[in-house]
Write an enzyme that holds these catalytic residues in place. Structure first.
Site, PDB file in Angstrom:
ATOM      1  N   VAL A 398       0.844  -1.194   0.000  1.00 29.22           N
ATOM      2  CA  VAL A 398       0.000   0.000   0.000  1.00 29.22           C
ATOM      3  C   VAL A 398       0.881   1.248   0.000  1.00 29.22           C
ATOM      4  CG1 VAL A 398      -1.878  -1.215   1.171  1.00 29.22           C
ATOM      5  CG2 VAL A 398      -0.183   0.031   2.538  1.00 29.22           C
ATOM      6  N   GLU A 400       3.030   4.617   0.852  1.00 29.16           N
ATOM      7  CA  GLU A 400       4.126   4.773   1.819  1.00 29.16           C
ATOM      8  C   GLU A 400       3.704   5.636   3.007  1.00 29.16           C
ATOM      9  OE1 GLU A 400       7.936   3.632   1.273  1.00 29.16           O
ATOM     10  OE2 GLU A 400       6.312   2.249   0.832  1.00 29.16           O
ATOM     11  N   LYS A 405       0.282   1.190   6.697  1.00 32.87           N
ATOM     12  CA  LYS A 405       0.979  -0.089   6.576  1.00 32.87           C
ATOM     13  C   LYS A 405       0.844  -0.902   7.868  1.00 32.87           C
ATOM     14  CE  LYS A 405       4.430   1.306   3.107  1.00 32.87           C
ATOM     15  NZ  LYS A 405       4.220   0.235   2.122  1.00 32.87           N
ATOM     16  N   SER A 427       9.620   1.036   0.072  1.00 36.81           N
ATOM     17  CA  SER A 427      10.883   1.407  -0.569  1.00 36.81           C
ATOM     18  C   SER A 427      11.684   2.381   0.284  1.00 36.81           C
ATOM     19  CB  SER A 427      10.612   2.046  -1.942  1.00 36.81           C
ATOM     20  OG  SER A 427       9.802   3.196  -1.799  1.00 36.81           O
ATOM     21  N   HIS A 448      11.265  -5.522  -1.316  1.00 36.00           N
ATOM     22  CA  HIS A 448      11.101  -4.299  -2.094  1.00 36.00           C
ATOM     23  C   HIS A 448      11.207  -4.594  -3.590  1.00 36.00           C
ATOM     24  CE1 HIS A 448      13.128  -0.292  -3.448  1.00 36.00           C
ATOM     25  NE2 HIS A 448      11.856  -0.317  -3.787  1.00 36.00           N
TER      26      HIS A 448
END
Length: 710
Positions: A398, A400, A405, A427, A448
């Protein structure tokens, strides 16, 4: 080594079976064995009907011994080696007896060169087998007559994709292309066809040894080919930017060799091969793209004592571009994939996007319709967390945002199988922080992916402080299972790839803030081999996201009692967003203009007025070095801080994750390419002129040496 047997038809079969190796390779032992076999054939020639060359392995022949090639230093000994090797192959094809090769699997590089020295080529019809010349991808050219023979077989124009691009094809496609004469349905059929052809063609001769031979497609100076030959070097230079000597050497060997007799063409090829083999670029590329890549594929970066595993049921939270991309590549490998969104409609839209992509491939003939249908059946859209029940792995993909999260991961964790693991596709956000929302942080890890998922080969696996070795091994195995390349890093802000990627982009924005022209900045990055300029990259990422990440970083550091200093790039981004409403490509306007008619993007003309400073100038080499050095230095910092544990992961990650130029061998190997002392001197000069970001870690020299994990 080479088994020599004769049948009732006086046909000799030479079966290559190199002891102690899983595949046959063209090393010193093979060259000696082949020379002995050819000498025996010459002695017994009058009693022979012909020769069948085949393999005792599951495959035919893999090519040259790269360990031998990477150790070559002396040009004279290299040239002597290739000339002797070519002389033996020349004697084989001039035996005056028919020589047939039975290709029972892949024939790559030296294997295809060996096959081309035979008068007739039969291949087992195995769609998984590959035939071609991959040498250009490792900074080399085919050095055992491959350039000369393939040009004379296919012609200058038709052979280009095989030599200049390293194109590999199946046996059936090789027959269609003219590299192979016939297909066989079985090993027995292959040998029977070989025998039949030998008995029907008692006088073996290569087409190019016939006095009436003419080069297919026309000579290099023909009216048809001359325009193409004249423009080819310029087109090649546009692609390589002069950083990759192999394609240019191959083109020269092709064209020059086509204008002289066969034996002199072999000499030309040998000299170009020697030039490449003794050069540093080939050594960089072989060391990283072959040996270090091989180590990663064999699991060198995973805990060795943990048994291998497979994911049979996968859960993905988020059906946007990244989530749908992960679902698509996983389903393509036969994994049942649950694709969840907060509404069923959004989850189904994610699957529809995957379907559209698959249907496009079907329409283009790149994927069978039944294969696409099977892959889509494995993707199950849902809005219910309970559908994750029994998943071996759940990946959160989802936006950032730490709170979002944490919420979705906490909800999904209870649905895992007894030995299942939880992962985040973040990321930028530290894994240790995200793990606080998980009941079992030892079963939590970062996986990632890079965008677009279907095209980007690299996956960065991020270990948290509490991540267990079992969790790491299972994540590593999953990445290999879906055909991607995993690197392993320890948790830190930005991890490895995002940190180094940011250093490249920020350097470009710093140059813009200094008043340098935008076009000069972009071209300097492209000239050293970066795939995209920093301003174009920033547009792709979006300026809004970069500002959001910076704000999150600032907040996190301040919460930890640490100070944060905004980089020079922050002022540029703020001005673009707040004063000019240019957020990037997705918004239709950023550092580049994106014409609504779909025509090619171009730099926003106003950039020079906003940020340009009359009279500001730098040597072009300063710009080029800044881009390469800043990324290598940031990589060194990652190694010094323990984010990276091996130069292998550093090199592979930099090339496949952020586009660091492959000719360097990667961000760490670039230092060895320059030379550790010269690199330090140049870095000190950049530090003095442009700032402390070019300062080397204290233990710089130790970091450039092989490590325990390498």
């Amino acid at each position: 080594m080479i088994n020599y047997s004769k049948d009732e038809h006086n046909i000799v079969t030479l079966s290559i079976d190199m002891p102690g190796l899983s595949v046959n390779i063209m090393n010193a032992a093979f060259r000696d064995a082949l020379a002995s076999a050819v000498a025996r054939l010459e002695e017994e020639k009058e009693q022979l009907s012909g020769v069948i060359l085949t393999s005792g392995k599951d495959s035919f022949f893999s090519g040259g011994d790269l360990r031998e090639l990477i150790s070559i230093q002396d040009a004279k000994s290299c040239l002597d080696m290739v000339e002797k090797n070519k002389a033996v192959l020349r004697r084989l094809e001039k035996l005056s007896k028919p020589v047939v090769v039975a290709i029972n699997g892949s024939a790559l590089g030296g294997g295809l060169e060996l096959a081309l020295a035979c008068h007739y080529r039969i291949a087992l019809d195995n769609p998984k087998a590959k035939i071609g010349f991959p040498e250009v991808t490792l900074g080399l050219l085919p050095g055992a007559g491959g350039v000369v023979r393939s040009v004379r077989l296919l012609g200058l124009q038709e052979v280009m994709p095989y030599l200049l691009e390293g194109k590999q094809v199946s046996p059936a496609a090789a027959v269609k292309a003219g590299l192979v004469h016939a297909l066989a349905s079985s090993h027995e059929d292959m040998l029977q066809q070989a025998t039949t052809w030998i008995l029907a063609n008692p006088q073996g001769q290569q087409p190019w040894d016939d006095a009436a031979y003419k080069l297919p497609g026309g000579a290099a100076n023909s009216a048809k080919l001359l325009p193409m030959i004249m423009v080819a070097p310029a087109m090649l230079r546009e692609k390589t930017r002069g950083n990759y000597p192999a394609p240019e050497a191959i083109l020269a060997a092709m064209v020059e060799g086509a204008q002289v007799d066969f034996d002199n063409a072999l000499k030309i090829e040998g000299r170009y091969f020697t030039h490449l083999a003794t050069g540093q670029v080939a050594k960089n590329m072989i060391g990283t793209l072959f040996f270090q890549m091989q180590e990663i594929s064999s699991g060198k970066s995973r805990p060795q004592h943990i048994p291998k595993s497979n994911v049979s049921k996968l859960g993905i939270i988020g059906a946007g571009m990244m989530g749908a991309g992960i679902a698509a590549v996983s389903a393509a490998r036969g994994i049942t994939t649950i694709l969840k969104e907060h509404t069923l409609e959004k989850a189904e839209q994610g699957k529809t996007n995957i379907a559209n992509s698959l249907h496009k491939k079907v329409a283009q003939g790149r994927l069978p319709a039944e294969t696409a249908a099977r892959q889509l059946e494995l993707i199950l859209p849902t809005a219910h967390t309970s559908d994750f029940s029994g998943c071996d792995l759940i990946i959160e993909a989802v936006f950032e945002n730490r709170e979002l999260k944490a919420t979705v991961s906490s909800e999904a964790e209870s649905m895992l199988a007894a030995d299942g693991i939880m992962a985040s596709n973040t990321s930028t956000l530290p894994i240790n922080g995200l793990a606080k929302a998980i009941s079992h942080p030892e079963r939590f890890i970062g996986i990632h992916f890079f965008s677009p998922v279907d095209k980007m080969q690299l996956v960065e696996i991020i270990k948290g402080k509490l991540t267990s070795e079992v969790t790491l091994a299972r994540a590593y195995d999953y990445v290999l299972q879906i055909g991607k390349t995993p690197i392993v890093v320890n948790d830190s802000r930005g991890f490895f790839t995002s940190r180094v990627f940011a250093s490249f982009v920020n350097e470009g924005l710093s140059m813009l803030a200094e008043g340098l022209p935008a076009a000069l900045i972009e071209n300097a990055a492209l000239s050293v081999g970066m795939p995209v300029g920093p301003l174009a990259v920033q547009d792709e990422v979006s300026l809004s996201l970069s500002r959001h990440v910076a704000a999150q970083t600032k907040a996190d550091l301040e919460a930890e009692g640490k100070s944060w200093q905004a980089p020079a790039s922050a002022a540029i981004i703020n001005a673009m967003l707040d004063e000019h409403q240019r957020a990037g490509k997705a918004a239709g306007a950023g550092f580049y203009e994106y014409p609504k008619d779909g025509s090619k993007k171009y730099l926003w003309p106003e950039l020079s007025k906003l940020f340009g400073k009359p009279g500001v100038s730098l040597p072009y080499t300063d710009l080029q070095d800044r881009f390469l050095y800043i990324q290598s230095i940031e990589t060194l910092r990652c190694m010094a801080e323990g984010v990276l544990e091996s130069s292998r992961d550093a090199n592979i990650g930099s090339i496949f994750g952020i586009g660091f130029p492959a000719w360097t061998g990667g961000a760490v190997q670039f230092i060895n390419h320059v030379g550790a002392e010269r690199f330090a001197v140049r870095a000190a000069g950049l530090q003095a002129q442009f700032g402390e970001r070019f300062a080397l870690p204290e233990n710089y020299l130790a970091l450039t040496q092989p490590r325990a994990n390498d």
